[in-house]
Design an enzyme around this catalytic site. Structure first.
Site, PDB file in Angstrom:
ATOM      1  N   HIS A  98      -1.531   0.719   7.442  1.00 47.56           N
ATOM      2  CA  HIS A  98      -1.989   0.806   6.056  1.00 47.56           C
ATOM      3  C   HIS A  98      -1.798   2.234   5.553  1.00 47.56           C
ATOM      4  O   HIS A  98      -2.061   3.196   6.273  1.00 47.56           O
ATOM      5  CB  HIS A  98      -3.465   0.407   5.972  1.00 47.56           C
ATOM      6  CG  HIS A  98      -4.051   0.523   4.597  1.00 47.56           C
ATOM      7  ND1 HIS A  98      -3.609  -0.241   3.548  1.00 47.56           N
ATOM      8  CD2 HIS A  98      -5.021   1.334   4.100  1.00 47.56           C
ATOM      9  CE1 HIS A  98      -4.300   0.072   2.457  1.00 47.56           C
ATOM     10  NE2 HIS A  98      -5.159   1.030   2.771  1.00 47.56           N
ATOM     11  N   CYS A 120       0.829  -1.210   0.000  1.00 44.52           N
ATOM     12  CA  CYS A 120       0.000   0.000   0.000  1.00 44.52           C
ATOM     13  C   CYS A 120       0.860   1.255   0.000  1.00 44.52           C
ATOM     14  O   CYS A 120       0.479   2.280  -0.576  1.00 44.52           O
ATOM     15  CB  CYS A 120      -0.946  -0.016   1.193  1.00 44.52           C
ATOM     16  SG  CYS A 120      -0.112  -0.287   2.779  1.00 44.52           S
TER      17      CYS A 120
END
Length: 1386
Positions: free
Chosen positions: A504, A201
């Site tokens: 994330h 990510c």
């Protein structure tokens, strides 16, 4: 008439405006009324499963509709939700899919169509229509700039996916649709997402930011790749160029980044490593600069991202200033200053702190070149030049020196949409009248910035400005720059959600085309607002206190990218028409590749994939997967399967056909006669992710004809039983109907087998150990319990066996033996004990057993004959030894038995008559030769009906019931019953333990004596000893417990073991271990008391089987057994592992010996027997008064065993027990169970060291007594002595950096056996110290060095280091295509 402009700028009459407004009001009221009615109307909850493809079968669509919704409107809503074209699919009820699908054009309401309102779930299935898969809606929308969609129609998604459940995801973030079509189609925003490979990510966020930067994207497009100079796979700029082209032109929802990461030199493991996005930005820019050398883009990164600052030191006495110029690519901003309790509230505040100078005074004074002495000075940084693209890194990751852990600072820090940098530019150069001087540090800008603020990894020789003073021209230009030229606009916010251990990343990016903000969260792209940006400030609504970060949201901004507002430099995105020619060619190439992929995907969507089986004439049963297009005919599919199974040249294509097959039940469901030209899609019921059936490619011989298989038939495998030869033939397949009677079924079997139906007995094996005689003529097969696949045994003869009760018949006994016999592989020991002369096999004196081994085939003895002969001799020998043993001393016999691991069996009848003398056993090789001779004779006499072995295969019921045993090969059952039975010397029957005789074998399918028993192994959890092989009268128990046993030599194909030392044993699993060992005596060469049986498991671990009265019921076919020589345990004996306890050694637990303890033995007696063994095997000469035995629990020393303790009475003991032996420096002080042995260790804070373990013997559980003993031992005054209990398991290791504050020192208790100590048994660890002793003062370097040493020490002892940082793999991009391999590594 007066005219007024309308909303469309058209002039309309003034009266018309009134009526238009009135009509709008009425329409709005009508709409509100409809909404209110819809809200009050009951609703229907529909859950739709998309079964049209493998990728959508696990997905669910949920609709909550008013009950008045029509079926046609339902279809429209489902089509819109799933992304399919309406009328290209059907909807059917999920619980009854065989019903007709719902009508597409019906105007019936949901309530009239059978839907249940009120929150009840209505399950539907979305299926193919007319065998064709639904058509996916094609998305022809261009970029987001021309999408024309308003905000309300866009998917709203920002932040981590809702399934993560991380803080910061507010409730108004809707989850996007996860249907298969939505994955294929571009987002409604017009932008394309990036697929997260695993933990990439951070990479996706940076790539999307660079793509949305017009200047970077356009410059990358202008670079042209020369394929002749570099491999496209390893070219980073080319793969980025391809990725950007796909992001701009692809119609997919998301694209892969694997080609980009492959150009980095990364393998698949890198996808599972999460890195810092700012670190990746630096490394990627460095790699691009290296790749772009000597091209037009060589200085692109510096032109866009590089700024300059001055690192200066100014003397406060004379004003002399020494400085140097440094470059930077990003500005790291501190969130919370070191040691401060409050964080900076805004980016502007952090920037001001960044350039705030510090005063060098006191011991930190600066040596001034002009004053020639140390003076107070001011040291700081000044910005000289800001880059076009300004990157700010918010330093949210820090290190907590209190907990020694990495932490994340979630404090609130605001940032403006427009940032004015003019207050931070350097203006002092123009004001300063003093002479400035530049210094030469002799390094390329290293160390020019504070370590917690700045790093200059990207500095190169080209941008070093050391020793160059600022000229007046540059100063004048900077002074005259208008403020507007230093205004930056925010366009990218890279957000991190999670903790310092992991999380994330996603990006919030503003498009310069329309000014709209978008959330780029991996493959999901959605519109967001300014409110969503403000949610990334972090923190909470409360004050900015020290602990506010702990309660704040973990989702906050980490990197900010601003662009200078300069109309002369601000670029726009290149449109497709303005692409360079090489980019247009690349677009066309990627478009063709995408079309090819789409066509391939369409083929995949129309391909039936089903398991295919084939009984190959040479390779036996083969399994594969048949992939056939749904439009291919059955004939074409058969030809494909024919080639797939490699039958060309073995069987002709005309002799093959495909039939519907159930592999689980081995059941042929149906054949497809006359349907050779039918498409496979119709035959298989459409393209599905999985099928409830398989296909079988059936073959036949040219002279045979295929048998038709009709739906509704059941398959029966018929085994013919021959009572005369006691054989069971291999199965014959017969198909029958469930409504057939037993009489009709017998006629069917008679036709297939040629047996007489009048005398036929049919036995159904419904499941393992469940035989059912089918004797009611008019009863149907269904009533008898027949299913898809069945197994029956049939017998038809004129014998009188059918006149007796079934459970007493020979047929029952034969089937009973057949069902309970297992096949074991037994590995014999290398050599039996004793000399060869003492191990010669003796013949019987009787004349009927004198046949030589090397005679003719008819004279050769069978394996059973050798077994019977040898066993008789061993029985006689055992009785004779018992008689002679009665005249010798019992104590001598016992001592001799215990002194050796196994007894040498020699002839003990030297003084007896030579006619009655017997040898113990045969030489292994001689015995083996006789076995092979017997086996060879049997195999050679193929015409002998008793030696004719029929084949038998394992039935389906055995496979499906996961039986522990399987069908025996027919050679087990083909021999005569008498030859397989080991008899006594007399002809009388052997009385069995369950009251049966050897001729009847059993009177019940299950042996009642051993019902439900399983073999237990020699594990530490057992709490009882082994059973003796002899009963109270000295008679061998195995004599009264014999069941079927037959051994034969092992062939090389049967096992990986040495075939010469291996036996294949067919044995009734209800036999006891004692009887099994007795039957193995002739092959091992010693009596059963002199060898041990070990079971071998799949991982080659061996466990000794010691429960002699247990059966072999836990064994199954082809289990392996190893025989090892050694004295077997007697009743009440236990095998014990002895370990030495070394409390002050790095490894405190050292294995010594295996020994045997007996029930009723005292601890002192066990030590008396153990010490000679230790002297012989371990060279330890110990005194009995200087050793102790104590309880061992894993590696923890426990209760001290006193000499008078008795095993099984005072001390619980079990098989495979473990015990500590401790060598004492002085005679044993533990004399009573009321005493307590504690291990103590002194902690010296002044030296940061732990002393050795010392044992303290306490007479009670008093804390005062413990402290007195410690004070006496250490000379610490009683009032200054503090102690604490160690944590964890022995030796309770702890870092010297943690012990002083982490342990619970000096607990306020008076006894040791209460909380928080709970010292109730021997072996507890106690640390103690002097309360006034201060810890050693450590510098930072000394602390780090000690931390490394402690980490190494504790890791060696297997203890977790709490302060050990998380191991991270360094982020690297390899310019040569991959990391260099270490030649020393595989």
């Amino acid at each position: 008439m007066e005219m007024v402009p309308s909303e469309e700028n058209q002039f309309v009459p003034k009266e018309g405006v009134f009526w238009s407004c009135r009509q709008s009001i009425f329409d709005e009221m009508k709409r509100i009324s409809q909404i209110q009615n819809a809200a009050e109307e009951p609703r229907v909850l529909c859950i739709i499963q998309d079964t049209t493809s493998a990728k959508t079968v696990n997905e669910r669509l949920t609709l909550n509709l008013p009950v008045s919704t029509t079926l046609s409107k339902l279809y429209e809503d489902v089509a819109q939700k799933a992304g399919y074209v309406n009328s290209t699919f059907d909807l059917a009820w999920g619980n009854t899919p065989e019903m007709a699908p719902l009508d597409h054009s019906s105007h019936m309401s949901l309530s009239d169509s059978g839907f249940e309102p009120g929150g009840k779930k209505n399950f539907l299935q979305l299926t193919d229509k007319d065998g064709q898969q639904p058509q996916v809606v094609s998305d022809e929308s261009g970029t987001a700039e021309s999408s024309g969609l308003d905000e309300s129609s866009q998917e709203r998604f920002i932040g981590p996916l809702p399934r993560d459940g991380t803080p910061g995801c507010s409730g108004d973030y809707g989850s996007p649709s996860y249907s298969y079509s939505s994955i294929l189609n571009k987002s409604e925003t017009g932008y394309v997402g990036l697929v997260n490979q695993a933990m990439t990510c951070y990479l996706n966020s940076l790539l999307q930011t660079l793509f949305m930067t017009p200047e970077f994207r356009n410059a990358l497009y202008n670079w042209e790749f020369e394929e002749s100079e570099e491999d496209p796979v390893t070219s980073i700029p080319y793969q980025l160029q391809r990725l950007f082209v796909l992001l701009q032109t692809s119609k997919k929802r998301a694209i892969e980044t694997t080609d980009v990461t492959r150009s980095f030199g990364w393998d698949s493991s890198e996808a599972w490593q999460q890195h810092d996005v700012q670190e990746l930005c630096r490394v990627m820019f460095d790699a691009l600069e290296q790749k772009w050398k000597q091209t037009e883009q060589a200085d692109l990164i510096n032109q866009l991202y590089q700024g300059k600052l001055k690192d200066y030191v100014r003397c406060l006495e004379c004003g002399y200033e020494s400085w140097r110029i440094d470059t930077y690519l990003d500005i790291p901003l501190v969130i919370r200053p070191f040691g401060a309790s409050q964080a900076y509230g805004s980016v502007e505040e952090a920037l001001q702190a960044f350039i705030q100078p510090e005063t060098l005074d006191g011991p930190n004074q600066y040596f001034c070149e002009r004053c020639k002495k140390k003076c107070d000075a001011r040291k700081g940084l000044r910005f000289l030049h800001f880059p076009y693209l300004l990157t700010l890194q918010l330093k949210r990751f820090d290190f907590d020196y209190t907990t020694m852990h990495r932490i994340k600072l979630n404090d609130r820090m605001t940032f403006p949409e427009e940032l004015d940098m003019s207050p931070f530019i350097d203006v002092e150069d123009e004001k300063s009248p003093q002479t400035e001087s530049c210094t030469d540090s002799g390094a390329e800008n290293e160390g020019s910035c504070h370590s917690d603020q700045m790093s200059n990894d990207f500095s190169t020789d080209d941008c070093v400005d050391e020793g160059i003073c600022l000229d007046s021209t540059g100063s004048t230009e900077r002074a005259l720059k208008p403020k507007s030229l230093l205004t930056f606009e925010l366009f990218s916010v890279m957000v991190h959600s999670g903790s310092a251990a992991g999380g994330h990343y996603y990006a919030c990016i503003k498009s310069f085309s329309d000014g709209q903000w978008y959330s780029f969260n991996d493959q999901h792209v959605s519109k967001i607002t300014q409110d969503d940006i403000r949610k990334t400030y972090g923190g909470s609504s409360g004050s900015r206190g020290y602990y506010s970060s702990a309660f704040a949201s973990s989702t906050n901004a980490y990197m900010l990218i601003y662009r200078l507002k300069d109309p002369s430099r601000n670029a726009k995105y290149l449109s497709a028409e303005d692409f360079p020619e090489h980019i247009k060619s690349l677009v066309q190439k990627e478009k063709e590749s995408e079309e090819q992929e789409k066509r391939q995907r369409e083929i995949e969507r129309n391909t039936c994939k089903i398991k295919l089986f084939c009984m190959h004439p040479v390779k036996m049963m083969m399994e594969s997967k048949l992939e056939v297009h749904k439009d291919k005919t059955l004939r074409e599919a058969t030809e494909m399967a024919y080639k797939l199974m490699e039958l060309e040249g073995v069987v002709s294509l005309d002799c093959c056909r495909l039939v519907k097959y159930d592999e689980f039940h081995e059941y042929l469901e149906r054949s497809y006669e006359g349907e050779e030209d039918t498409p496979m899609g119709l035959l298989l019921g459409g393209v599905k992710s999985s099928y409830m059936f398989d296909l079988l490619l059936e073959t036949r011989r040219p002279e045979q004809a295929f048998q038709p298989y009709k739906p509704g038939e059941v398959m029966v495998k018929v085994h013919v039983v021959d009572l005369k030869s006691e054989t069971i033939a291999s199965p014959i397949s017969v198909r029958a109907y469930l409504n057939q009677t037993i009489t009709e079924f017998k006629q069917l079997i008679a036709q297939a087998t040629g047996l007489s139906a009048e005398t036929m007995r049919v036995v159904l094996e419904r499941c393992y150990n469940d035989l059912r005689l089918l004797f009611v003529p008019n009863k149907t097969l269904k009533a008898e319990g027949f299913f898809r696949s069945n197994k029956v045994f049939v017998e038809s003869s004129e014998s009188t066996d059918h006149q007796v009760a079934f459970t007493d018949s020979l047929l029952w006994k034969l089937l009973d033996r057949h069902g309970n016999t297992i096949r074991l592989l037994v590995l014999l020991p290398e050599q039996s004990p004793g000399t060869l002369a003492n191990r010669t096999l003796c013949q019987k004196v009787s004349s009927d057993s004198d046949a030589p081994v090397e005679g003719s085939k008819s004279n050769r003895k069978s394996v059973e004959a050798i077994l019977e002969e040898s066993t008789e001799k061993l029985k006689n020998l055992s009785l004779q030894q018992q008689q002679q043993g009665s005249s010798t001393s019992t104590s001598d016999s016992q001592k001799s038995s215990d002194a050796s691991d196994f007894e040498h069996i020699e002839s003990s009848t030297q003084e007896a008559d030579s006619n009655s003398s017997l040898c113990v056993a045969a030489d292994n090789r001689e015995l083996e030769n006789r076995i092979r001779a017997a086996a060879g004779g049997s195999s050679g006499a193929s015409s002998d009906p008793e030696n004719h072995f029929a084949c038998e295969e394992r039935s389906d019921s055995e496979v499906n019931n996961d039986r522990s045993t399987s069908s025996v090969d027919s050679d087990i059952l083909s021999s005569s019953h008498s030859s397989d039975t080991l008899c006594n010397a007399d002809s009388g029957p052997i009385q069995l333990a369950n009251g049966l005789d050897s001729h009847s074998i059993t009177s019940s399918r299950r042996s009642k004596a051993h019902e439900g028993k399983k073999e237990t192994w020699d594990t530490a959890e057992e709490d009882s000893g082994t059973d003796s092989e002899y009963d109270d009268n000295g008679k061998i128990k195995a004599e009264a417990q014999y069941l079927y046993f037959r051994a034969e030599p092992c062939s090389q194909e049967d096992t990986t073991w040495d075939a010469q030392k291996c036996l294949v044993v067919h044995v009734d699993k209800r036999i006891t271990l004692a009887a099994f060992k007795q039957n193995l005596e002739p092959y091992v060469g010693v009596t059963s008391t002199q060898f041990k049986v070990f079971r071998v498991y799949a991982n080659n671990q061996e466990f000794e089987s010691v429960r002699l009265n247990e059966t072999l019921s836990s064994f199954s076919d082809d289990n392996k057994i190893t025989i090892r020589l050694g004295r077997a345990l007697k009743k009440g004996e236990y095998r014990v592992k002895v370990y030495q306890l070394l409390v002050n050694e790095p490894e405190p637990c050292k294995f010594l010996v295996d020994t045997v303890f007996a029930k009723g033995m005292t601890v002192r007696q066990s030590k008396e027997e153990l010490l000679p063994q230790l002297k012989e095997q371990c060279k330890l000469d110990l005194s009995i008064d200087r050793v102790r035995l104590r309880k061992k629990t894993w590696k923890n020393p426990g209760t001290v065993f006193l000499d008078y303790h008795v095993y099984e009475e005072d001390i619980s003991i079990s098989s495979n027990w473990e015990v500590f032996l401790e060598v004492l420096n002085e005679p044993e002080k533990m004399k009573s169970m009321s005493q307590l042995a504690v291990l103590t260790r002194r902690w010296s804070p002044a030296t940061m060291k732990l002393g050795p373990f010392q044992e303290v013997i306490l007479e009670s559980s008093s804390v005062e007594e413990l402290k007195e003993k410690l004070s006496e031992m250490s000379d610490i005054p009683l009032e200054n002595l503090e102690f604490a209990k160690g944590r964890g398991t022995f030796p309770c290791d702890i870092s010297v950096l943690e012990i002083h504050q982490d342990l619970d020192w000096n607990p306020k208790v008076s006894t040791l056996n209460v909380w928080p100590l709970y010292i109730c048994d021997d072996g507890a660890v106690v640390f103690y110290r002097h309360s006034t002793e201060e810890p050693m003062e450590l510098s930072e370097d000394e602390r780090n060095e000690l931390m490394k040493k402690e980490s190494s020490r504790l890791l060696k002892t297997g203890h977790r280091v709490s302060y050990s940082p998380r191991k991270e793999k360094a982020l690297k991009i390899y310019l040569d295509g991959g990391p260099a391999k270490d030649p020393g590594q595989d």
